[in-house]
Design a protein around this motif. Structure first.
Motif, PDB file in Angstrom:
ATOM      1  N   VAL A 107       0.865  -1.176   0.000  1.00 41.52           N
ATOM      2  CA  VAL A 107       0.000   0.000   0.000  1.00 41.52           C
ATOM      3  C   VAL A 107       0.902   1.225   0.000  1.00 41.52           C
ATOM      4  N   ALA A 108       0.409   2.319  -0.552  1.00 42.03           N
ATOM      5  CA  ALA A 108       1.209   3.542  -0.677  1.00 42.03           C
ATOM      6  C   ALA A 108       0.961   4.476   0.501  1.00 42.03           C
ATOM      7  N   GLY A 109       1.982   5.249   0.826  1.00 42.64           N
ATOM      8  CA  GLY A 109       1.876   6.284   1.852  1.00 42.64           C
ATOM      9  C   GLY A 109       2.129   7.646   1.232  1.00 42.64           C
ATOM     10  N   ALA A 110       1.191   8.554   1.401  1.00 40.86           N
ATOM     11  CA  ALA A 110       1.287   9.894   0.811  1.00 40.86           C
ATOM     12  C   ALA A 110       1.405  10.915   1.935  1.00 40.86           C
ATOM     13  N   THR A 111       2.389  11.800   1.831  1.00 42.25           N
ATOM     14  CA  THR A 111       2.650  12.699   2.957  1.00 42.25           C
ATOM     15  C   THR A 111       1.519  13.693   3.182  1.00 42.25           C
ATOM     16  N   GLY A 112       1.021  14.337   2.156  1.00 43.64           N
ATOM     17  CA  GLY A 112      -0.135  15.212   2.282  1.00 43.64           C
ATOM     18  C   GLY A 112       0.027  16.400   3.201  1.00 43.64           C
ATOM     19  N   LEU A 113       1.226  16.628   3.752  1.00 40.76           N
ATOM     20  CA  LEU A 113       1.393  17.678   4.760  1.00 40.76           C
ATOM     21  C   LEU A 113       2.128  18.905   4.230  1.00 40.76           C
ATOM     22  N   SER A 114       2.208  19.052   2.912  1.00 40.96           N
ATOM     23  CA  SER A 114       2.851  20.240   2.366  1.00 40.96           C
ATOM     24  C   SER A 114       2.138  21.506   2.828  1.00 40.96           C
ATOM     25  N   ASN A 115       0.806  21.497   2.757  1.00 38.67           N
ATOM     26  CA  ASN A 115       0.027  22.628   3.244  1.00 38.67           C
ATOM     27  C   ASN A 115       0.290  22.869   4.725  1.00 38.67           C
ATOM     28  N   ALA A 116       0.411  21.782   5.493  1.00 39.92           N
ATOM     29  CA  ALA A 116       0.645  21.919   6.933  1.00 39.92           C
ATOM     30  C   ALA A 116       2.010  22.518   7.221  1.00 39.92           C
ATOM     31  N   MET A 117       3.036  22.146   6.451  1.00 43.08           N
ATOM     32  CA  MET A 117       4.371  22.702   6.668  1.00 43.08           C
ATOM     33  C   MET A 117       4.386  24.197   6.359  1.00 43.08           C
ATOM     34  N   LYS A 118       3.637  24.597   5.331  1.00 42.02           N
ATOM     35  CA  LYS A 118       3.529  26.034   5.042  1.00 42.02           C
ATOM     36  C   LYS A 118       2.749  26.744   6.152  1.00 42.02           C
ATOM     37  N   PHE A 119       1.711  26.104   6.673  1.00 40.73           N
ATOM     38  CA  PHE A 119       0.947  26.642   7.800  1.00 40.73           C
ATOM     39  C   PHE A 119       1.856  26.851   9.007  1.00 40.73           C
ATOM     40  N   LEU A 120       2.733  25.883   9.242  1.00 41.66           N
ATOM     41  CA  LEU A 120       3.626  25.969  10.393  1.00 41.66           C
ATOM     42  C   LEU A 120       4.541  27.180  10.298  1.00 41.66           C
ATOM     43  N   SER A 121       4.931  27.537   9.061  1.00 46.78           N
ATOM     44  CA  SER A 121       5.809  28.698   8.849  1.00 46.78           C
ATOM     45  C   SER A 121       5.028  29.993   8.674  1.00 46.78           C
ATOM     46  N   GLY A 122       3.708  29.946   8.861  1.00 49.18           N
ATOM     47  CA  GLY A 122       2.890  31.148   8.755  1.00 49.18           C
ATOM     48  C   GLY A 122       2.651  31.592   7.329  1.00 49.18           C
ATOM     49  N   LEU A 123       2.758  30.662   6.361  1.00 50.99           N
ATOM     50  CA  LEU A 123       2.648  31.035   4.952  1.00 50.99           C
ATOM     51  C   LEU A 123       1.285  30.729   4.354  1.00 50.99           C
ATOM     52  N   GLU A 124       0.463  29.938   5.041  1.00 55.59           N
ATOM     53  CA  GLU A 124      -0.786  29.486   4.432  1.00 55.59           C
ATOM     54  C   GLU A 124      -1.719  28.971   5.514  1.00 55.59           C
ATOM     55  N   GLU A 125      -3.023  29.138   5.281  1.00 55.29           N
ATOM     56  CA  GLU A 125      -4.010  28.566   6.189  1.00 55.29           C
ATOM     57  C   GLU A 125      -4.220  27.092   5.848  1.00 55.29           C
ATOM     58  N   LEU A 126      -4.671  26.318   6.833  1.00 51.68           N
ATOM     59  CA  LEU A 126      -4.970  24.916   6.573  1.00 51.68           C
ATOM     60  C   LEU A 126      -6.171  24.807   5.633  1.00 51.68           C
ATOM     61  N   GLN A 127      -6.098  23.855   4.722  1.00 54.79           N
ATOM     62  CA  GLN A 127      -7.106  23.734   3.671  1.00 54.79           C
ATOM     63  C   GLN A 127      -8.139  22.646   3.950  1.00 54.79           C
ATOM     64  N   VAL A 128      -8.005  21.972   5.092  1.00 59.66           N
ATOM     65  CA  VAL A 128      -8.974  20.954   5.492  1.00 59.66           C
ATOM     66  C   VAL A 128      -9.522  21.345   6.863  1.00 59.66           C
ATOM     67  N   THR A 129     -10.831  21.313   7.014  1.00 52.57           N
ATOM     68  CA  THR A 129     -11.470  21.701   8.269  1.00 52.57           C
ATOM     69  C   THR A 129     -12.379  20.578   8.750  1.00 52.57           C
ATOM     70  N   ALA A 130     -12.663  20.586  10.059  1.00 51.95           N
ATOM     71  CA  ALA A 130     -13.485  19.530  10.658  1.00 51.95           C
ATOM     72  C   ALA A 130     -14.637  20.135  11.437  1.00 51.95           C
ATOM     73  N   ARG A 131     -15.711  19.375  11.508  1.00 53.67           N
ATOM     74  CA  ARG A 131     -16.795  19.692  12.453  1.00 53.67           C
ATOM     75  C   ARG A 131     -17.034  18.454  13.298  1.00 53.67           C
ATOM     76  N   PRO A 132     -17.129  18.635  14.606  1.00 49.69           N
ATOM     77  CA  PRO A 132     -17.273  17.471  15.503  1.00 49.69           C
ATOM     78  C   PRO A 132     -18.611  16.759  15.314  1.00 49.69           C
ATOM     79  N   GLU A 133     -18.597  15.446  15.548  1.00 47.00           N
ATOM     80  CA  GLU A 133     -19.816  14.654  15.652  1.00 47.00           C
ATOM     81  C   GLU A 133     -19.573  13.585  16.710  1.00 47.00           C
ATOM     82  N   ALA A 134     -20.548  12.770  16.983  1.00 45.04           N
ATOM     83  CA  ALA A 134     -20.475  11.853  18.117  1.00 45.04           C
ATOM     84  C   ALA A 134     -19.276  10.913  18.042  1.00 45.04           C
ATOM     85  N   ALA A 135     -18.983  10.373  16.860  1.00 36.88           N
ATOM     86  CA  ALA A 135     -17.918   9.368  16.734  1.00 36.88           C
ATOM     87  C   ALA A 135     -16.571   9.967  16.348  1.00 36.88           C
TER      88      ALA A 135
END
Length: 360
Positions: A107-135
């Motif tokens: 199975v393949a592993g994809a890092t997907g955290l390029s946006n997060a690394m830019k967020f960490l350096s203050g260069l970009e907002e996170l592009q994925v958001t969550a809303r809580p639910e029971a599970a």
């Protein structure tokens, strides 16, 4: 460092390189070959099913693969970086569940955290958001550029913004409801890298998917491996271009010797700084030092490929003689734009310098 590829694997990578560049090769075959050679296990503790050693051995292995094909090195980087995320995650159950298939290339592993690394350096907002639910949560958003999204199955890491709380990091399997993979992106080269976009439409995520509950605290911990492993691609390509330039040496090319030797010495210096920084854990406290190494390596790649062109002369512009050079030229053009791009790294360095000046 110092990893020597099995000659059979080296021959296979050399033969596959054109197809990996033009998209006619199978990226999943690369995963199987690298896994079969035990390369994904380098730097993975034996207790976790690996070969032991340190992450610097994985960097060197990525360089050795990228000597033959930077597309293969790119796939290797993604797979090994995702493995590193699991190794540094407190979610032991997730690690136990996913690691065997990743190490075996099933199975393949994809890092997907390029946006997060830019967020960490203050260069970009996170592009994925969550809303809580029971599970757990329902997540929405898009990851516009992710590599190693193998059609046969993948897990992709994503940073998720959570209103009123710290963002978290999740590992998302390809078959989650609402997770949609785009067709492969129309890259100029390195096309057989299963590079596509991910869209998330009300995708359910639970605690079992969480790599870490606090992205802001965890990302600096994994960033040295993320960027350090990435540097292996540039190292391998620069080495190959310099070797090709040396192979065209002769009386008419003797004028290029000082430049070639100077580039080789500069490359060795950056490799040494990377190796020592990773081994001593220096980049956790001093990310800027790693940013500078990454920037320097991109410059050395560009100079090395340009020197190969000068040494090759008109042969570099002929078919079939120049096809390997043309591929390396395209690979070199990709190095500055791999996230975080040189522009983003330089912006982060400038912002950090500005903060220091204001504090002083």
């Amino acid at each position: 460092m110092g990893v020597t590829l099995d000659p059979a694997l080296g021959g296979w990578l050399a033969a596959a390189a054109p197809g990996l560049d033009d998209g006619s090769a199978d990226p999943e075959a690369v995963l199987r070959r690298l896994a079969g050679a035990g390369l994904f296990a380098l730097g993975v503790p034996r207790a976790e099913g690996g070969a032991g050693g340190s992450v610097t051995e994985a960097v060197e292995a990525i360089a050795a693969v990228s000597w033959h094909s930077m597309a293969a090195g790119f796939l290797f980087w993604s797979q090994r970086t995702f493995i590193e995320y699991l190794l540094q995650s407190p979610n032991a159950a997730l690690r136990v569940r996913l690691l065997p298939d990743l190490l075996a290339g099933r199975v393949a592993g994809a890092t997907g955290l390029s946006n997060a690394m830019k967020f960490l350096s203050g260069l970009e907002e996170l592009q994925v958001t969550a809303r809580p639910e029971a599970a757990g949560w329902r997540i929405e958003g898009r990851l516009p550029w992710v590599t190693n999204l193998a059609p046969g199955g993948f897990h992709v890491a994503a940073a998720v913004a959570l209103p009123g709380a710290a963002p978290f990091i999740a590992a998302l399997p390809h078959d989650l409801p609402g997770l949609v993979r785009s067709p492969d992106l129309e890259l100029m080269g390195m096309r057989a890298t299963a590079t596509a976009a991910i869209a998330l439409h009300g995708t359910p995520v639970g605690p079992q998917h969480v790599l870490h509950a606090d992205a802001v605290r965890w990302l600096p911990q994994v960033r040295p491996a993320f960027l350090g492993l990435q540097c292996g691609m540039a190292i391998g390509l620069a080495r190959r271009a310099l070797a090709e330039a040396a192979g065209h040496a002769g009386p008419a090319r003797e004028v290029l010797r000082p430049a070639r030797e100077g580039l080789a010495a500069a490359l060795a210096g950056q490799e040494r700084a990377l190796r020592e920084g990773l081994a001593q854990g220096l980049f956790h406290a001093d990310a800027a030092a790693l940013f500078r190494i990454r920037i320097a390596l991109a410059g050395l790649v560009a100079e090395a490929v340009r020197l190969e062109l000068q040494a090759s002369g008109g042969r570099a512009y002929l078919r079939p003689q120049g096809e390997g050079f043309a591929r390396r030229w395209r690979e070199a053009a990709f190095v500055p734009v791999i996230t975080p791009s040189l522009t983003q790294l330089e912006a982060a360095l400038a912002a950090a310098e500005g903060r220091r000046e204001r504090a002083a």
